[in-house]
Design a protein around this motif. Structure first.
Motif, short mmCIF file in Angstrom:
data_model
loop_
_atom_site.label_atom_id
_atom_site.label_comp_id
_atom_site.label_asym_id
_atom_site.label_seq_id
_atom_site.Cartn_x
_atom_site.Cartn_y
_atom_site.Cartn_z
N ASN A 165 0.82 -1.21 0.00
CA ASN A 165 0.00 0.00 0.00
C ASN A 165 0.86 1.27 0.00
O ASN A 165 0.49 2.27 -0.61
N ALA A 166 2.00 1.20 0.68
CA ALA A 166 2.86 2.38 0.78
C ALA A 166 3.43 2.78 -0.57
O ALA A 166 3.49 3.96 -0.92
N VAL A 167 3.86 1.80 -1.36
CA VAL A 167 4.47 2.12 -2.66
C VAL A 167 3.44 2.37 -3.74
O VAL A 167 3.78 2.89 -4.81
N GLU A 168 2.16 2.00 -3.46
CA GLU A 168 1.11 2.26 -4.44
C GLU A 168 0.34 3.54 -4.16
O GLU A 168 -0.21 4.14 -5.08
N THR A 169 0.32 3.97 -2.91
CA THR A 169 -0.43 5.18 -2.56
C THR A 169 0.23 6.42 -3.13
O THR A 169 -0.44 7.37 -3.56
N ILE A 170 1.55 6.45 -3.12
CA ILE A 170 2.32 7.57 -3.70
C ILE A 170 3.23 7.00 -4.78
O ILE A 170 3.54 5.80 -4.76
N PRO A 171 3.67 7.83 -5.73
CA PRO A 171 4.64 7.33 -6.74
C PRO A 171 6.02 7.12 -6.11
O PRO A 171 6.97 7.85 -6.37
N PHE A 172 6.10 6.11 -5.24
CA PHE A 172 7.29 5.91 -4.41
C PHE A 172 8.54 5.70 -5.25
O PHE A 172 9.59 6.31 -5.00
N PHE A 173 8.46 4.84 -6.24
CA PHE A 173 9.66 4.50 -7.02
C PHE A 173 10.07 5.65 -7.94
O PHE A 173 11.26 5.78 -8.28
N ASP A 174 9.13 6.49 -8.35
CA ASP A 174 9.49 7.70 -9.10
C ASP A 174 10.29 8.65 -8.21
O ASP A 174 11.29 9.22 -8.63
N TYR A 175 9.82 8.83 -6.98
CA TYR A 175 10.56 9.66 -6.03
C TYR A 175 11.94 9.07 -5.74
O TYR A 175 12.93 9.79 -5.62
N MET A 176 11.99 7.75 -5.61
CA MET A 176 13.27 7.10 -5.34
C MET A 176 14.23 7.28 -6.51
O MET A 176 15.43 7.54 -6.31
N LEU A 177 13.74 7.19 -7.74
CA LEU A 177 14.59 7.39 -8.91
C LEU A 177 15.12 8.82 -8.96
O LEU A 177 16.32 9.03 -9.22
N ASN A 178 14.26 9.79 -8.68
CA ASN A 178 14.72 11.18 -8.64
C ASN A 178 15.81 11.37 -7.60
O ASN A 178 16.81 12.07 -7.83
N THR A 179 15.63 10.75 -6.45
CA THR A 179 16.61 10.87 -5.37
C THR A 179 17.93 10.24 -5.76
O THR A 179 19.01 10.82 -5.52
N LEU A 180 17.90 9.05 -6.33
CA LEU A 180 19.14 8.35 -6.69
C LEU A 180 19.90 9.09 -7.79
O LEU A 180 21.13 9.08 -7.81
N ILE A 181 19.18 9.73 -8.71
CA ILE A 181 19.85 10.53 -9.75
C ILE A 181 20.61 11.69 -9.11
O ILE A 181 21.78 11.95 -9.45
N ILE A 182 19.97 12.39 -8.19
CA ILE A 182 20.63 13.49 -7.50
C ILE A 182 21.83 12.99 -6.70
O ILE A 182 22.91 13.61 -6.70
N CYS A 183 21.68 11.85 -6.03
CA CYS A 183 22.79 11.28 -5.27
C CYS A 183 23.97 10.91 -6.17
O CYS A 183 25.13 11.19 -5.84
N LEU A 184 23.68 10.30 -7.31
CA LEU A 184 24.74 9.89 -8.24
C LEU A 184 25.50 11.09 -8.77
O LEU A 184 26.74 11.08 -8.82
#
Length: 295
Positions: free
Chosen positions: A79-98
């Motif tokens: 439910n947590a990863v489906e309620t919000i675009p969790f993996f989209d946010y995670m991808l944005n974060t990992l790009i900034i980290c890289l």
């Protein structure tokens, strides 16, 4: 033939062994027991987060509080990863980290090497200024930086969150400089005698020696960019560009205190940091002891 009799072990020997046992207990067992207790104390919030992520809302708010869930609710993670675009946010974060990691690995060792091993006028003054910037609070820099990035048209892009890494963080420059100072000058002079240029010395001699502190730079760069909340909140206006920290805050505002899903999302968020730490632990420990590979 003279008769030989076995004499009993003297009292001082047994006393010495008892003292040796007490010494080992005081120097090994007791300190390790204290460290284990402290580790459990610091680990408890993370364990509570995991247990809360598997509870129902009723179990979370019941009094007295229960430690373990009656039936683990693994559906909270779904439910947590489906309620919000969790993996989209995670991808944005990992790009900034890289991008931040690449920028720091490019700039910080280059600056640290130049002010520690290349003699040029004013390098100590520059180093003092660089280190002095570490005492400036981030709150003092927010408004001037926002004005600059706004005039450049970089608001609502990742540039304000990444461009600074390509100029070197003062902490990383200081860390690498202290490590480079431990490298013998004779090694670099021998390379110069063989005809190596400064670029070749830096790339083929210095950089391989910097693996332990560079692993520390990677780890800290990732953690700082990954957990940054204020920067993305200020500069990223479009929800599709949000990082995971801003996304979780948005989830809290939109859906209220649904703690079971929020804790599940937070638990997933910690996975990249844990994995990175265990992969870089060997180099991180070496950098802490300031090893240079020379006897």
């Amino acid at each position: 033939m003279a008769e030989h009799t076995l004499e009993p072990v003297s009292g001082p020997g047994r006393t010495g062994r008892r003292h040796s046992l007490k010494y080992r207990l005081s120097k090994t067992v007791v300190p390790h027991a204290v460290l284990v207790l402290f580790s459990l104390l610091f680990l408890f919030p993370f364990v509570w987060l995991l247990l809360t992520s598997l509870k129902t809302p009723e179990e979370i708010f019941e009094l007295p509080p229960s430690i373990f869930p009656a039936t683990p609710q693994w559906v909270n993670y779904k439910n947590a990863v489906e309620t919000i675009p969790f993996f989209d946010y995670m991808l944005n974060t990992l790009i900034i980290c890289l991008v931040n990691i690449v920028g720091q690995l490019f700039s910080a060792p280059l600056v640290a090497y130049s002010i520690s091993k290349i003699p040029w006028k004013g390098r100590n003054v520059i180093f003092t200024i660089v280190v002095a910037t570490m005492i400036l609070p981030a709150q003092v820099q927010m408004i001037p930086q926002y004005i600059i990035f706004s005039n450049l048209g970089w608001v609502n892009t990742i540039l304000p969150l990444t461009i600074g890494a390509f100029f070197g963080a003062p902490f990383f420059i200081f860390l690498l400089r202290q490590f480079i100072l431990g490298v013998p000058n004779e090694l670099l002079e021998a390379a110069k005698i063989d005809g190596a240029s400064e670029v070749r010395i830096y790339a083929q001699i210095m950089m391989p020696l910097l693996k332990p502190p560079l692993a520390t730079v990677v780890l800290f760069s990732f953690v700082w960019a990954y957990t940054d909340f204020m920067g993305p909140l200020i500069y990223l206006n479009d929800a599709s560009k949000w990082t995971i920290t801003v996304g979780l805050q948005g989830f809290l505002q939109d859906h209220g205190a649904q703690w079971e899903m929020l804790m599940a999302a937070a638990a997933i968020m910690t996975v990249p940091m844990i994995v990175l730490y265990f992969f870089g632990q060997k180099y991180f420990m070496k950098s802490g002891s300031a090893l240079t590979g020379f006897k």
